[in-house]
Scaffold this active site. Structure first.
Site, PDB file in Angstrom:
ATOM      1  N   GLY A  90       4.150 -10.120  -1.529  1.00 42.73           N
ATOM      2  CA  GLY A  90       4.608  -8.842  -0.777  1.00 42.73           C
ATOM      3  C   GLY A  90       3.543  -8.244  -0.176  1.00 42.73           C
ATOM      4  O   GLY A  90       3.759  -7.568   0.818  1.00 42.73           O
ATOM      5  N   ARG A 122       1.985  -2.507 -10.323  1.00 41.50           N
ATOM      6  CA  ARG A 122       1.911  -3.112  -8.960  1.00 41.50           C
ATOM      7  C   ARG A 122       3.150  -3.245  -8.465  1.00 41.50           C
ATOM      8  O   ARG A 122       4.297  -3.425  -8.757  1.00 41.50           O
ATOM      9  CB  ARG A 122       1.257  -4.694  -8.886  1.00 41.50           C
ATOM     10  CG  ARG A 122       1.300  -5.315  -7.770  1.00 41.50           C
ATOM     11  CD  ARG A 122       2.670  -6.139  -7.369  1.00 41.50           C
ATOM     12  NE  ARG A 122       2.474  -7.220  -6.242  1.00 41.50           N
ATOM     13  CZ  ARG A 122       3.466  -7.650  -5.900  1.00 41.50           C
ATOM     14  NH1 ARG A 122       4.600  -7.777  -6.441  1.00 41.50           N
ATOM     15  NH2 ARG A 122       3.217  -8.712  -4.860  1.00 41.50           N
ATOM     16  N   VAL A 123       3.342  -2.655  -6.930  1.00 40.26           N
ATOM     17  CA  VAL A 123       4.639  -2.689  -6.294  1.00 40.26           C
ATOM     18  C   VAL A 123       4.586  -3.762  -5.105  1.00 40.26           C
ATOM     19  O   VAL A 123       3.497  -3.736  -4.561  1.00 40.26           O
ATOM     20  CB  VAL A 123       4.936  -1.257  -5.929  1.00 40.26           C
ATOM     21  CG1 VAL A 123       6.137  -1.430  -4.946  1.00 40.26           C
ATOM     22  CG2 VAL A 123       5.179  -0.402  -6.949  1.00 40.26           C
ATOM     23  N   GLY A 124       5.484  -4.702  -4.907  1.00 39.89           N
ATOM     24  CA  GLY A 124       5.395  -5.547  -3.726  1.00 39.89           C
ATOM     25  C   GLY A 124       6.355  -4.943  -2.620  1.00 39.89           C
ATOM     26  O   GLY A 124       6.329  -3.629  -2.470  1.00 39.89           O
ATOM     27  N   ASP A 125       6.500  -6.007  -1.693  1.00 40.06           N
ATOM     28  CA  ASP A 125       7.051  -5.400  -0.577  1.00 40.06           C
ATOM     29  C   ASP A 125       8.657  -5.015  -0.721  1.00 40.06           C
ATOM     30  O   ASP A 125       9.286  -4.269   0.120  1.00 40.06           O
ATOM     31  CB  ASP A 125       6.970  -6.635   0.574  1.00 40.06           C
ATOM     32  CG  ASP A 125       7.728  -7.821   0.051  1.00 40.06           C
ATOM     33  OD1 ASP A 125       7.594  -7.965  -1.063  1.00 40.06           O
ATOM     34  OD2 ASP A 125       8.314  -8.537   0.701  1.00 40.06           O
ATOM     35  N   GLY A 159       8.524 -13.816  -1.108  1.00 36.90           N
ATOM     36  CA  GLY A 159       7.103 -14.341  -0.789  1.00 36.90           C
ATOM     37  C   GLY A 159       6.085 -13.146  -1.244  1.00 36.90           C
ATOM     38  O   GLY A 159       6.270 -12.276  -1.919  1.00 36.90           O
ATOM     39  N   THR A 190      12.216 -13.416  -5.282  1.00 40.74           N
ATOM     40  CA  THR A 190      13.203 -12.251  -4.765  1.00 40.74           C
ATOM     41  C   THR A 190      14.551 -12.661  -4.101  1.00 40.74           C
ATOM     42  O   THR A 190      14.633 -13.584  -3.361  1.00 40.74           O
ATOM     43  CB  THR A 190      12.560 -11.248  -3.790  1.00 40.74           C
ATOM     44  OG1 THR A 190      11.288 -11.050  -4.241  1.00 40.74           O
ATOM     45  CG2 THR A 190      13.298 -10.422  -3.268  1.00 40.74           C
TER      46      THR A 190
HETATM   47  N1  ASP Z   1       8.113 -10.426  -2.433  1.00 44.31           N
HETATM   48  C1  ASP Z   1       7.892 -10.169  -3.886  1.00 44.31           C
HETATM   49  C2  ASP Z   1       6.841  -9.296  -4.319  1.00 44.31           C
HETATM   50  O1  ASP Z   1       6.030  -9.451  -3.739  1.00 44.31           O
HETATM   51  C3  ASP Z   1       8.017 -11.483  -4.517  1.00 44.31           C
HETATM   52  C4  ASP Z   1       8.833 -12.788  -3.949  1.00 44.31           C
HETATM   53  O2  ASP Z   1       9.725 -12.708  -3.280  1.00 44.31           O
HETATM   54  O3  ASP Z   1       8.237 -13.859  -3.982  1.00 44.31           O
HETATM   55  O4  ASP Z   1       6.988  -8.884  -5.142  1.00 44.31           O
END
Ligand code: ASP
Length: 350
Positions: free
Chosen positions: A265, A239-242, A263, A211
């Site tokens: 999420g 799926r939705v991340g942070d 990272g 990200t």
């Molecule tokens: N944070 C993002 C997610 O979980 C991916 C990432 O930054 O590694 O979708």
């Protein structure tokens, strides 16, 4: 570029008060794998600065800097900045060319936040390269903060965005390769023990990059942030991340500072990571110490799991001081200001 409304002048004088009243010395990232003790770094006042996640933040920062150095608004700068990797088909973790979910759909998550607590977000948006600009329009043109899935796409198309195929041949190839084993394991960004060339789940891809989260302070001392991603490679559809969740992947409080993350999420959402970092800075933590504390919460919750995943935070305070911290080695941040253009490696727990 937008002109500032009159209310900015009020924010500006308020900031002068804050400069003299809050935040002690700040820790700052100074060189590869070295984070210094604070006192060596003099506070920067009235100087624009932009910080973003990962090495590829450098080219994004350069775009943001064009706006910041011309006395533009931080909000415009962060949007313009993150549009660079969004449009880059060789970056397989953001926008065009992002790795798809396990069903082959490229679904984008993005959010943006300005100096007035205005914010906008899109989740699981398909077919639109510049998810960040759709998020900004959600913020500016709707009474809502989040639009998701088909609704977000409809909104984008109604506002003139072009429908495109975001799945590039390279990302399709990586997905088909992954389908051979379909190992559903949310590991990413690990550069040390678990993530070497031989076991790279994204062969030919960007390795441990992910990200882009970008934080900027403009010449008036106002903060904004943006965060955009195609999320975890080969994730479950939907799926939705942070990254598009205000407070998790990004938070901006113009009185205190801003933070963003990259990272896994799920771990960031659990601790409402970016909001936590900003609140710790409110209590007087330096940006680096606040990021470290947030990362330590993830470790505390699951020490064993935390050894296998990556999460990194980066923060910027109202003095223009920045800091970062990660679970694993390999998390880098890119910084651009009048005095430097650098990539720093964050300290890490492991
Ligand atoms: N944070 C993002 C997610 O979980 C991916 C990432 O930054 O590694 O979708």
């Amino acid at each position: 570029m937008l002109n500032y409304p009159k209310s900015f002048l009020i924010m500006s004088s308020r900031r002068k008060f804050l400069q003299s009243s809050v935040l002690g010395s700040a820790a700052i990232v100074t060189d590869k794998n070295v984070l210094t003790t604070p006192a060596l770094v003099p506070p920067v006042f009235d100087q624009p600065i932009v910080v973003s996640t990962w090495d590829f933040g450098k080219t994004a920062n350069a775009e943001a800097w064009k706006i910041l150095s011309a006395n533009g608004r931080a909000l415009d700068a962060v949007e313009a900045g993150v549009k660079v990797p969004e449009a880059d088909p060789t970056n397989q973790t953001i926008g065009l060319g992002g790795l798809p979910d396990r069903d082959g759909h490229v679904t984008l998550d993005a959010c943006i936040m300005d100096e007035f607590y205005n914010c906008g977000s899109v989740m699981a948006l398909e077919h639109i390269v510049h998810a960040i600009s759709v998020a900004r329009l959600v913020m500016e043109k709707t009474p809502h903060i989040v639009l998701a899935g088909d609704g977000a796409l409809q909104f984008a198309l109604a506002n003139g965005f072009k429908k495109e195929n975001l799945l590039t041949p390279a990302s399709e190839k990586a997905w088909k390769e992954w389908l051979k084993t379909s190992k559903y394991e949310p590991m990413m960004n690990i550069e040390n023990k678990l993530f070497d060339k031989e076991h790279d789940p994204m062969p030919g891809g960007p390795g441990n990059h992910d990200t882009i989260g970008m934080l900027a302070m403009d010449a008036r001392g106002n903060l904004s942030g943006a965060c955009t991603t195609s999320g975890m490679a080969f994730k479950m559809h939907g799926r939705v991340g942070d990254s598009p969740i205000i407070g998790a992947g990004l938070y901006v409080d113009n009185e205190i500072g801003a933070a963003t993350s990259s990272g896994v999420g799920e771990e960031v959402i659990r601790i409402v990571g970016s909001h936590l970092v900003v609140e710790l800075m409110r209590r007087g933590y330096t940006p680096e110490k606040a990021c470290k504390e947030a990362v330590e919460r993830i470790v505390k919750r699951g020490p064993e799991k935390s050894e296998k995943i990556q999460v990194g935070f980066v923060a910027l305070n109202k003095k223009g001081q920045f800091g970062a911290y990660a679970l694993q080695k390999g998390f880098t941040i890119s910084v651009k200001s009048a005095k430097e253009e650098k990539i720093y490696a964050a300290k890490s727990i492991y």
